[in-house]
Write an enzyme that holds these catalytic residues in place. Structure first.
Site, mmCIF file in Angstrom:
data_model
loop_
_atom_site.group_PDB
_atom_site.id
_atom_site.type_symbol
_atom_site.label_atom_id
_atom_site.label_comp_id
_atom_site.label_asym_id
_atom_site.label_seq_id
_atom_site.Cartn_x
_atom_site.Cartn_y
_atom_site.Cartn_z
ATOM 1 N N CYS A 102 -1.767 6.334 -3.303
ATOM 2 C CA CYS A 102 -0.336 6.171 -3.586
ATOM 3 C C CYS A 102 0.441 7.398 -3.113
ATOM 4 O O CYS A 102 0.097 8.522 -3.470
ATOM 5 C CB CYS A 102 -0.115 5.956 -5.082
ATOM 6 S SG CYS A 102 1.615 5.694 -5.509
ATOM 7 N N GLY A 214 -3.903 -3.394 3.923
ATOM 8 C CA GLY A 214 -2.757 -3.032 4.735
ATOM 9 C C GLY A 214 -2.417 -4.084 5.768
ATOM 10 O O GLY A 214 -3.188 -4.321 6.693
#
Length: 342
Positions: A102, A214
């Site tokens: 993150c 992703g």
């Protein structure tokens, strides 16, 4: 306590839904579990300090029907992470995952998230401490690197240190994170994807279970990555915004068994859950906000979304609103089928 022996998480991790702050709460996960029996689900990130120092054990609440579900922890202190992992295991989670991906400023200020990619030795100590503390599997979610790192060098070194302390499974978001200059939202889109690098890591570490994350927005794309040799695929925003597209056929296509589910049936199954939530003092919108994309791309999607969005937060709103919205979708579906038949 949960009987963890009945889960084969290396198998469940062939497809997983990414941990997403403000999105993958317990209501979202309950919905996703109805859509797919097999897909591995993750909590929002919970910080170790909140559990250990803050005593916020309510953050660990979940419904056993969500299983298999993993707890994602944020933190950087090995001893504190070990304590938090123990609390997660006691709460019944099937896996404990450490967030090393993150990129938000708030996370950096706590010295955890993607900034940990700069300190592989610290991450290795944390993973080792967590593994000593619990019997359930400890995993990591990371980026390919951060800032100006030469990822061809730093990512293999990062992985080798984790493998050395016994890590068996990792999820790699196939983008760098830029800790300065890009917002968290921009970090999800702007740094280029490098699937080839992640596939090279699988060749370098053949015994490490590697899931890729992703930019994956369909089951077709997930199947292609699995066919290319990766062990698992983690899907984030597409699984949230178009959950039926990703999850309704996942058990059959990714796991090789089970009938496809339908969003209409899942809405019906959500009604008792919603009624129970309201009976406990909850609000309708806390659940239905995760259901808005159920009919994305299908007849009635707009009226479904509008009906729930406009009505869920009104005083006295209950599951009757959901039934009404579903009936409107069914009307639109019937009209579309009739038009095609002409």
């Amino acid at each position: 306590m949960t009987d963890h022996t009945r889960y084969n998480l290396h198998r469940n991790a062939r497809l997983s839904v990414a941990p997403m702050m403000d999105w993958t709460d317990r209501h979202c996960r309950y919905l996703h579990r109805l859509l797919s029996n097999e897909t591995l689900l993750y909590t929002e990130m919970v910080t170790a300090p909140a559990l250990v120092r803050g005593g916020a054990l309510h953050l660990l609440d979940f419904d056993a029907a969500e299983q298999p579900v993993a707890l994602q922890l944020g933190g950087s202190d090995p001893a504190e992470l070990a304590q938090a992992a123990r609390l997660g295991e006691e709460a019944g989670y099937a896996e404990i995952n450490l967030n090393c991906g993150c990129p938000s400023d708030r996370v950096q200020s706590g010295t955890f998230g993607a900034v940990l990619m700069k300190d592989a030795a610290l991450v290795a100590r944390a993973v080792a401490a967590m593994r000593r503390a619990v019997d359930v599997e400890v995993t990591v979610k990371c980026r390919i690197g951060v800032d100006d790192q030469n990822v061809e060098e730093t990512l293999p070194e990062f992985l080798s240190q984790l493998v050395a302390v016994g890590l068996e499974r990792i999820t790699i978001h196939a983008r760098k994170a830029w800790l300065q200059g890009l917002s968290p939202k921009e970090n999800r889109d702007i740094p280029p994807l490098d699937y080839d690098l992640v596939q090279r890591m699988k060749m370098l570490f053949p015994n490490l279970h590697i899931s890729i994350n992703g930019g994956v927005d369909s089951l077709d794309a997930a199947e292609a990555l699995l066919d290319a040799g990766l062990d698992g695929v983690m899907i984030g925003r597409a699984a949230y915004h178009q959950p039926a597209d990703i999850l309704c056929a996942a058990d059959r296509r990714i796991f090789g068994h089970g009938p496809d589910t339908t969003p209409q049936d899942v809405v019906q199954q959500m009604i008792p859950y919603i009624d129970a939530h309201l009976a406990q003092g909850g609000r309708l919108g806390q659940v239905t906000r995760h259901m808005l994309g159920l009919f994305a791309g299908q007849p009635g999607a707009r009226v479904w979304r509008r009906t729930l969005s406009e009505g869920a937060h009104k005083a006295g709103a209950d599951s009757t609103l959901v039934r009404t919205a579903l009936a409107l979708v069914q009307d639109q579906t019937a009209l579309a089928q009739a038009a095609r038949a002409v």
